[in-house]
Design an enzyme around this catalytic site. Structure first.
Site, PDB file in Angstrom:
ATOM      1  N   HIS A  83       0.904  -1.072   0.012  1.00 45.00           N
ATOM      2  CA  HIS A  83       0.036   0.050   0.124  1.00 45.00           C
ATOM      3  C   HIS A  83       0.917   1.342   0.047  1.00 45.00           C
ATOM      4  CE1 HIS A  83       0.060   0.230   4.639  1.00 45.00           C
ATOM      5  NE2 HIS A  83       0.136   1.408   4.358  1.00 45.00           N
ATOM      6  N   ASP A 136       0.112  -7.598   1.968  1.00 44.18           N
ATOM      7  CA  ASP A 136       0.480  -6.245   1.734  1.00 44.18           C
ATOM      8  C   ASP A 136       2.022  -6.114   1.731  1.00 44.18           C
ATOM      9  OD1 ASP A 136       0.226  -3.368   1.568  1.00 44.18           O
ATOM     10  OD2 ASP A 136      -0.022  -3.242   3.937  1.00 44.18           O
ATOM     11  N   GLN A 230       0.623   5.936  11.726  1.00 46.00           N
ATOM     12  CA  GLN A 230       0.724   6.696  10.466  1.00 46.00           C
ATOM     13  C   GLN A 230       2.439   6.966  10.314  1.00 46.00           C
ATOM     14  OE1 GLN A 230      -2.391   7.624  11.383  1.00 46.00           O
ATOM     15  NE2 GLN A 230      -3.304   6.865   9.461  1.00 46.00           N
ATOM     16  N   GLY A 231       2.982   6.490   9.054  1.00 48.85           N
ATOM     17  CA  GLY A 231       4.227   6.733   8.576  1.00 48.85           C
ATOM     18  C   GLY A 231       5.231   5.716   8.866  1.00 48.85           C
ATOM     19  N   ASP A 232       4.609   4.635   9.703  1.00 50.13           N
ATOM     20  CA  ASP A 232       5.477   3.564  10.092  1.00 50.13           C
ATOM     21  C   ASP A 232       5.260   2.564   8.999  1.00 50.13           C
ATOM     22  OD1 ASP A 232       6.722   4.642  12.364  1.00 50.13           O
ATOM     23  OD2 ASP A 232       4.963   4.213  13.561  1.00 50.13           O
ATOM     24  N   SER A 233       4.231   2.681   8.307  1.00 45.99           N
ATOM     25  CA  SER A 233       3.932   1.222   7.356  1.00 45.99           C
ATOM     26  C   SER A 233       5.044   1.172   6.575  1.00 45.99           C
ATOM     27  CB  SER A 233       2.713   1.904   6.389  1.00 45.99           C
ATOM     28  OG  SER A 233       1.583   1.830   6.772  1.00 45.99           O
TER      29      SER A 233
HETATM   30  C1  4AZ Z   1      -1.135   3.867   8.876  1.00 49.47           C
HETATM   31  O1  4AZ Z   1      -2.113   4.207   8.442  1.00 49.47           O
HETATM   32  C2  4AZ Z   1      -1.183   2.994  10.070  1.00 49.47           C
HETATM   33  N1  4AZ Z   1      -1.563   1.443  14.836  1.00 49.47           N
HETATM   34  C3  4AZ Z   1      -0.186   2.000  10.558  1.00 49.47           C
HETATM   35  C4  4AZ Z   1      -0.241   1.351  11.686  1.00 49.47           C
HETATM   36  C5  4AZ Z   1      -1.261   1.360  12.351  1.00 49.47           C
HETATM   37  C6  4AZ Z   1      -2.305   2.410  12.084  1.00 49.47           C
HETATM   38  C7  4AZ Z   1      -2.211   3.043  10.919  1.00 49.47           C
HETATM   39  C8  4AZ Z   1      -1.357   0.386  13.635  1.00 49.47           C
HETATM   40  O2  4AZ Z   1      -0.140   3.617   8.234  1.00 49.47           O
END
Ligand code: 4AZ
Length: 276
Positions: A83, A136, A230-233
């Site tokens: 993603h 993913d 967010q941003g850790d994905s």
């Molecule tokens: C994101 O949107 C996201 N708490 C990544 C991890 C988590 C929530 C959102 C898990 O990138």
């Protein structure tokens, strides 16, 4: 209020844009203590396999263009979340991003250490389903290789590292509060692999997305307070010195009743990483 992937991706983009703009407006906001949620700064030399995905073109230069994490699994191969390279996140189709790079060997994004390496190829997991976020995974090829000693191995499918109760660490430059406070330095937070039932209960379907134990891994903190955001994905979840997951999705950040959902490495395409 954040929904799961589809909604949160739009949110991630908006929040990233805000985070880029805010320090310029305020002259530099202090980074709150969090992250990843509930984490601590780590030196990149101790975890050289953690990389940042960057496009200054799409995300601005304040944070060196960082928008996702990734993991070095071979000298010229980086695993990240599928993603992360979607047009939902990038704002344009991948083919229109001219400066997609991996930043390696740098803890502090705005510093100049380490290397920025051009991504010369992107493969999506053929089994990736953008609607459900199953599978993913994406594999990036680097124009120049990094040292083999900087790579991390993937836990084999039968590994005890995937068992509920295992202690793990999640790494990233993402939001440290759930409110758009992005980390300028790499951070890591301790989490636990949770039973699939914890994520099945949290994400039974409908608005929150659906947890699929075959391709996803549930991890977090039963009491809340330690999580990816967010941003850790695309960044790594590591247990016993092996990669077990990639940050994928979830509802909010650090809430006990909404654990983090990770792409389960045992479900990644077999030829993509050395397993042991
Ligand atoms: C994101 O949107 C996201 N708490 C990544 C991890 C988590 C929530 C959102 C898990 O990138």
């Amino acid at each position: 209020m954040r929904r799961s992937f589809a909604g949160s991706l739009t949110g991630a983009l908006a929040l990233t844009a805000m985070a880029v703009a805010a320090p310029q407006a305020s002259g530099g906001a202090a980074a709150p203590d969090g992250v990843v949620i509930g984490g601590q700064p780590v030196q990149i030399s101790e975890s050289p396999w953690v990389v940042a995905l960057s496009s200054r073109d799409r995300f601005g230069g304040t944070r060196a263009g960082q928008f996702c994490g990734g993991v070095l699994v071979a000298p010229a191969k980086v695993l990240t979340a599928a993603h992360c390279v979607s047009s939902d996140v990038l704002g344009v189709p991948l083919g229109q991003v001219r400066d997609l790079r991996v930043i390696a060997g740098r803890s502090t994004l705005k510093a100049t250490g380490g290397r920025e390496i051009t991504v010369s190829g992107v493969q999506l997991n053929p089994a990736y389903d953008a609607k459900t976020n199953e599978g993913d995974f994406a594999l990036l090829t680097l124009l120049d290789p990094l040292p083999a000693s900087d790579t991390i191995r993937v836990a084999g499918p039968g590994s005890a590292a995937y068992t509920a109760g295992t202690g793990a660490m999640v790494y990233g430059w993402g939001d440290t509060t759930g409110g758009g406070a992005y980390a300028g330095e790499l951070r890591a937070a301790p989490v636990k692999v949770l039973p699939d039932s914890a994520c099945e209960r949290a994400y039974p379907g409908r608005a929150q997305g659906t947890y699929r134990p075959e391709t996803m891994l549930c991890a977090g903190d039963e009491n809340g307070g330690h999580d990816a955001c967010q941003g850790d994905s695309g960044g790594p979840l590591v247990a016993g010195g092996r990669l077990i997951g990639l940050v994928s999705w979830g509802s909010g950040c650090g809430q006990a009743e909404s654990p983090g959902v990770y792409a389960r490495l045992s479900a990644a395409p077999e030829t993509w990483a050395a397993r042991s």
